[in-house]
Design a protein around this motif. Structure first.
Motif, short mmCIF file in Angstrom:
data_model
loop_
_atom_site.label_atom_id
_atom_site.label_comp_id
_atom_site.label_asym_id
_atom_site.label_seq_id
_atom_site.Cartn_x
_atom_site.Cartn_y
_atom_site.Cartn_z
N GLY A 68 0.47 -1.05 0.22
CA GLY A 68 0.03 0.41 0.56
C GLY A 68 0.40 1.43 -0.20
N LEU A 69 2.04 1.39 0.85
CA LEU A 69 2.54 2.66 1.04
C LEU A 69 3.80 2.41 -0.85
CD1 LEU A 69 4.03 1.74 4.37
CD2 LEU A 69 2.87 3.89 3.62
N ALA A 70 3.81 1.64 -0.87
CA ALA A 70 4.90 1.86 -2.34
C ALA A 70 3.37 2.10 -3.41
CB ALA A 70 4.62 0.66 -2.64
N ALA A 71 2.14 1.47 -3.41
CA ALA A 71 1.33 2.45 -4.41
C ALA A 71 1.14 3.94 -3.88
CB ALA A 71 -0.39 1.50 -4.35
N GLU A 72 0.73 4.75 -2.74
CA GLU A 72 0.75 5.11 -2.65
C GLU A 72 2.05 6.06 -2.89
OE1 GLU A 72 -1.62 4.58 1.78
OE2 GLU A 72 -0.21 6.31 1.46
N LEU A 73 3.26 5.64 -2.76
CA LEU A 73 4.63 7.06 -3.47
C LEU A 73 4.32 7.15 -4.57
CD1 LEU A 73 6.83 7.94 -1.90
CD2 LEU A 73 8.09 5.39 -2.41
N ALA A 74 3.65 5.80 -5.09
CA ALA A 74 4.27 6.03 -6.22
C ALA A 74 3.41 6.99 -8.01
CB ALA A 74 4.32 4.56 -7.80
N ASP A 88 7.62 5.18 6.06
CA ASP A 88 6.88 5.18 6.93
C ASP A 88 7.70 3.47 5.67
OD1 ASP A 88 4.01 6.89 6.61
OD2 ASP A 88 6.12 6.95 7.90
N LEU A 89 7.98 3.30 4.83
CA LEU A 89 8.06 2.64 3.70
C LEU A 89 9.43 1.33 4.30
CD1 LEU A 89 7.26 0.21 1.59
CD2 LEU A 89 8.30 2.11 -0.14
N ASP A 90 10.31 2.67 5.01
CA ASP A 90 11.72 1.65 5.42
C ASP A 90 11.09 1.01 6.84
OD1 ASP A 90 13.19 4.44 3.73
OD2 ASP A 90 12.71 2.78 2.81
N ASP A 91 10.35 2.21 7.34
CA ASP A 91 10.41 1.04 8.53
C ASP A 91 9.63 -0.74 7.97
OD1 ASP A 91 11.34 3.72 9.70
OD2 ASP A 91 9.68 4.20 10.00
N ALA A 92 8.53 -0.21 7.68
CA ALA A 92 7.98 -1.52 7.70
C ALA A 92 8.50 -2.57 7.28
CB ALA A 92 6.45 -1.47 6.29
N ILE A 93 9.88 -1.90 5.72
CA ILE A 93 10.20 -2.78 5.27
C ILE A 93 11.10 -3.47 6.42
CG2 ILE A 93 12.12 -3.70 4.06
CD1 ILE A 93 10.89 -1.35 2.20
N ASP A 94 11.70 -2.68 7.18
CA ASP A 94 12.20 -2.84 8.01
C ASP A 94 12.38 -4.47 9.62
OD1 ASP A 94 14.50 -1.78 7.16
OD2 ASP A 94 14.52 0.08 8.61
N LEU A 95 10.73 -3.82 10.00
CA LEU A 95 9.71 -4.98 10.37
C LEU A 95 9.40 -6.32 9.82
CD1 LEU A 95 7.23 -2.13 12.28
CD2 LEU A 95 9.08 -3.79 13.42
N MET A 96 10.04 -5.93 8.54
CA MET A 96 9.25 -7.56 7.71
C MET A 96 10.63 -7.97 7.91
SD MET A 96 6.91 -9.00 6.03
CE MET A 96 6.43 -9.87 4.73
N ALA A 97 11.76 -7.30 7.95
CA ALA A 97 13.14 -7.92 8.20
C ALA A 97 13.25 -8.54 9.63
CB ALA A 97 14.19 -7.43 7.01
N SER A 136 12.62 -13.71 1.37
CA SER A 136 14.15 -12.85 1.13
C SER A 136 13.63 -11.82 0.05
CB SER A 136 14.96 -13.25 1.23
OG SER A 136 15.09 -13.95 2.76
N ALA A 137 12.85 -12.57 -1.22
CA ALA A 137 12.70 -12.07 -2.17
C ALA A 137 11.99 -11.00 -2.17
CB ALA A 137 12.00 -13.16 -3.51
N TYR A 138 10.32 -10.70 -1.57
CA TYR A 138 9.83 -9.51 -1.20
C TYR A 138 10.33 -8.40 -0.32
CZ TYR A 138 5.36 -7.02 -0.69
OH TYR A 138 4.78 -5.71 -0.57
N VAL A 139 11.42 -8.55 0.07
CA VAL A 139 11.88 -8.05 0.97
C VAL A 139 12.94 -7.38 -0.22
CG1 VAL A 139 13.47 -6.52 3.03
CG2 VAL A 139 11.59 -8.87 3.62
#
Length: 798
Positions: A68-74, A88-97, A136-139
């Motif tokens: 969702g954040l990627a779509a809003e960013l685009a 926000d996108l980077d934070d979400a990616i870090d939490l995912m990792a 791993s691929a998604y992150v």
């Protein structure tokens, strides 16, 4: 004696009772320990299952949030908002990792001890789950998208791939992992329960006498375990609540996004839309619901476009591309549309596919404006130097295929003095007026470009001779010399023009401009006007007049000669006829090329007399060929003026009767341009010639303007491929493809194919391999007088 005997059984019974109690106590103790172990295993298995569900729920929410954040960013254009969204996108990616690392190595904050992570990894890494590679691929994809956004580039393909990865691979993997682990846990718990029930059965048999002493601690442990199970149920309820929140978040995103979202049924009818759809199309939700999606399709695309769209969607399950749509008002807008098929388990909702699009009309308009500004002069709106270079290259390519073109370099005399004395704004107005005058004087096919302060370049097309171009350039100079009125003030300027011809001795576009510029500077030195580049070309007009006089005299006296070039069948190498080619030696002009005097004859109106002379001479010669035992058709080229005159068919009838020549021994060759100039009249005359038995061929095919719809209606028997397509057959694969297509098309229309300009055996072999019927060129013979042709044919019989 009885007392001793009685004491013995009493002591023995006590020992047996003690021993029995100890054995029962030991057995109960062992069974109790086993029961504790089994219960602990069950509880631990259930706790691990709850943690898996909890972490999977978090990963599911984070994957959707990242998409969702990627779509809003685009979609976001504001730089500050983009920065916040990317953070926000980077934070979400870090939490995912971090969630992924917790599953791999354990993390107390996430409630996964390191001792339990191997069991989790075993489920996550085993086929078909394989969440290690998916997460791993998604992150990695998310981080790559964030880096691209930070650098200013939004890759629409990367965004779509990120959404697809979240929806189709990661979420399905998470759900599969949960289902897999729950299934494994259920099997383990079921097996443990079976063992537990067996142990409890033994315990019930043993606890008949010792239940009160042994099971009291066990009941306390069971109560503790029940309390922990209640806590686990609460954790599961929390995970379910989190998943529900994710669904609400997804719904809020769809409702608030600026992109139109439309859900379709299998029959293409609209099931539901979001507010952005209503805003862009002007349709309310009630108006849109139940109506076909085709109501948005614009007439700017033909039905074949939409047929291809639905065919690709049916085969691939998705379609994306640019197209024109229309709203409720009927006004069209440019959009980028993506349609994706939904999962089959949603069919109970009637939803079959979802489309997403946005109004990109303004962006397209801006792109077109930017492209126009990049190729046009901002002051006059004329093409600039970059566009001129492109047009010059195209002109030189056309010149190599045939035709006469010219390049004119023009500037204003004394413009610098006016600009310096009256100011740049005054000079700008003069330049705009000058540009307008040049555009008026230029033809529709001509290109007028501004490449300097007061320097213009005009690419001239559509004329036949250099003299014609000189006249047109003179008109431009006269127009530029007229007074200019700016703010009530009148000024007069002169103009100088330099002309160079194309084709000429210029090898490149730069050479053409340099030659025209040199001629312009010479014109300026001589006081203005028009000058040609090459020395001696200034006398071309006088030479042309002298040639006109000589050509008129030759037409009246029949002062021409004919040579014949044989045609050979490519399959059997047999002579299939010959083409009559006219030659003229124009006195002081020497031998004049037909490419020079034939257009001149058409222009001055003597082509009819020359054509009649050629027809009479060719028919008489064909009769002599028949009498010598060489029965073959002789071909004659017919001009457009002869066709338009309406006298061609009666003339041929009269010549055939007078010569006694069979009609099949005469073949007429017509160019594409002569056919198109008066198509219906041409078809009628060709039909009359066919009825006479005269053969007809379409000459120089591929260099004119005829279409397939015209070609299939023409009553002709032959198609003649121009030498421009034959000369490069050995080296140019594109020419091989074109020639092969022409041959196949001609045969499909029932026409025979003649290829002219064959000079090598390899060319002949290629053409024969493609099914070409007849060849003509220097490989077989150069044009020759009729006597030599008869001797040449006799030698081939021996």
């Amino acid at each position: 004696m009885r007392e001793r005997d009685a004491a013995v059984p009493q002591g023995s019974g006590l020992r047996r009772a003690t021993l029995s109690y100890l054995v029962a106590l030991g057995l109960i103790a062992g069974l109790s320990i086993g029961t504790h172990v089994l219960v602990d295993s069950i509880v631990q298995q259930q706790e691990t299952t709850a943690r898996i569900v909890n972490v999977a729920g978090r990963q599911r929410m984070l994957s959707q949030r990242i998409a969702g954040l990627a779509a809003e960013l685009a979609a976001e254009e504001d730089s500050l908002a983009r920065t916040a969204l990317r953070a926000d996108l980077d934070d979400a990616i870090d939490l995912m990792a971090r969630a992924h690392r917790a599953l791999r190595r354990g993390d107390a904050d996430w409630g996964i001890p390191a001792t339990e992570s191997p069991a989790v990894r075993r489920v996550y890494d085993s086929p078909p789950v394989l969440l290690e590679s998916r997460v791993s691929a998604y992150v990695g994809q998310a981080r790559a998208f964030s880096r691209a956004a930070a650098e200013g580039g939004i890759d629409e393909a990367a965004l779509r791939e990120l959404r697809v990865a979240a929806r189709d691979r990661l979420l399905s993997g998470l759900d599969l992992a949960v289902r897999t682990y729950e299934a494994d846990s259920e099997r383990a718990i079921r097996n443990l329960r079976h063992v537990l029930f067996g142990v409890l059965g033994l315990m019930l048999a043993t606890l008949a006498a010792e239940a009160a002493l042994i099971f009291r601690p066990l009941f306390r442990r069971l109560a503790d375990r029940e309390r922990r199970l209640v806590e686990l149920a609460a954790d599961l309820d929390q995970a379910l609540t989190l998943s529900t929140a994710e669904l609400r978040l997804a719904a809020d995103i769809i409702e608030t996004t600026d992109e139109a979202v439309v859900v379709l049924r299998r029959d293409g009818a609209i099931l539901s839309v979001n507010p952005a759809f209503c805003r862009i199309t002007g349709l309310s939700r009630d108006e849109a619901r139940g109506r076909p999606i085709s109501l948005l399709f614009s007439d700017r695309q033909d039905p074949a476009f939409y047929d291809a769209l639905w065919t690709e969607f049916a085969e691939a399950g998705r379609w994306s591309g640019e197209l024109w749509l229309k709203g409720m008002s009927g006004d069209g807008f440019f959009a980028y549309l993506t349609i994706n098929a939904l999962a089959e388990d949603l069919t109970d909702t009637e939803a079959s596919s979802v489309g997403v699009f946005s109004d990109a009309t303004e962006l397209r308009r801006k792109d077109e404006t930017i492209a126009h500004m990049a190729m046009h002069d901002p002051l006059t709106g004329l093409p600039n130097r970059d566009l001129l270079w492109d047009r010059l290259g195209q002109l030189m390519q056309r010149a190599r295929r045939g035709g006469c073109y010219a390049v004119a370099s023009i500037d204003l005399d004394r413009f610098k003095a006016v600009n310096d004395s009256l100011g740049q704004p005054f000079g700008d107005v003069v330049l705009r007026q000058a540009a307008g005058r040049l555009v008026i004087q230029a033809g529709e096919a001509d290109t007028v470009a501004r490449i300097g302060a007061d320097e213009f370049v005009v690419l001239l097309e559509g004329r036949e001779t250099a003299a014609d171009y000189a006249v047109r350039a003179g008109h431009m100079v006269e127009a530029l010399a007229a007074p200019y009125t700016v703010a009530g003030r009148e000024v007069r300027l002169g103009a100088s023009a330099g002309l160079t011809m194309c084709p000429g001795d210029a090898a490149t576009s730069a050479d053409l401009l340099r030659q025209a510029d040199a001629a312009r500077r010479r014109a300026k030195r001589e006081g203005g006007g028009v000058q040609f580049h090459a020395a001696g070309m200034d006398t071309l007009v006088q030479d042309r007049l002298r040639m006109e006089t000589a050509l008129r005299a030759a037409a009246e006296a029949g002062d021409f000669s004919l040579v014949y070039q044989p045609k050979v069948g490519l399959a059997g190498n047999a002579v299939d006829g010959a083409e009559a080619l006219i030659r003229w030696t124009g006195g002081a002009f020497g031998a004049v090329s037909p490419a020079t005097f034939i257009p001149l004859a058409e222009e001055i109106g003597v082509i009819g007399a020359i054509g009649e002379w050629v027809l009479r001479q060719t028919c008489a010669e064909a009769r002599r060929f028949c009498e010598a035992g060489f029965e073959m058709p002789l071909a004659v080229n017919v001009s457009a003026q002869q066709l338009r005159s309406g006298a061609l068919v009666p003339l041929i009838e009269e010549i055939l009767r007078g010569s006694g020549l069979p009609p099949a021994s005469l073949q007429l060759e017509l160019t594409e341009s002569s056919l198109i100039s008066d198509y219906e009249n041409t078809v009628a005359q060709l039909a009359a010639l066919r009825d006479l038995g005269v053969l007809t061929a379409l000459d120089d095919f591929g260099t004119g303007y005829s279409s397939l719809s015209y070609l299939r209606r023409l009553p002709i028997g032959f198609l003649k491929i121009d030498r421009a397509f034959v000369m490069n057959l050995e080296t140019d694969a594109a020419d091989v493809t074109v020639v092969g297509g022409i041959i196949a098309m001609a045969h499909a229309l029932g026409l025979k194919v003649i290829a002219e300009g064959i000079e090598t055996k390899v060319q002949a072999q290629i053409l024969a391999g493609m099914g070409c019927d007849v060849g003509q060129g220097y490989l077989f013979s150069k044009p020759m007088p009729p006597q030599r042709l008869r001797a040449w044919m006799a030698s081939r019989r021996r």
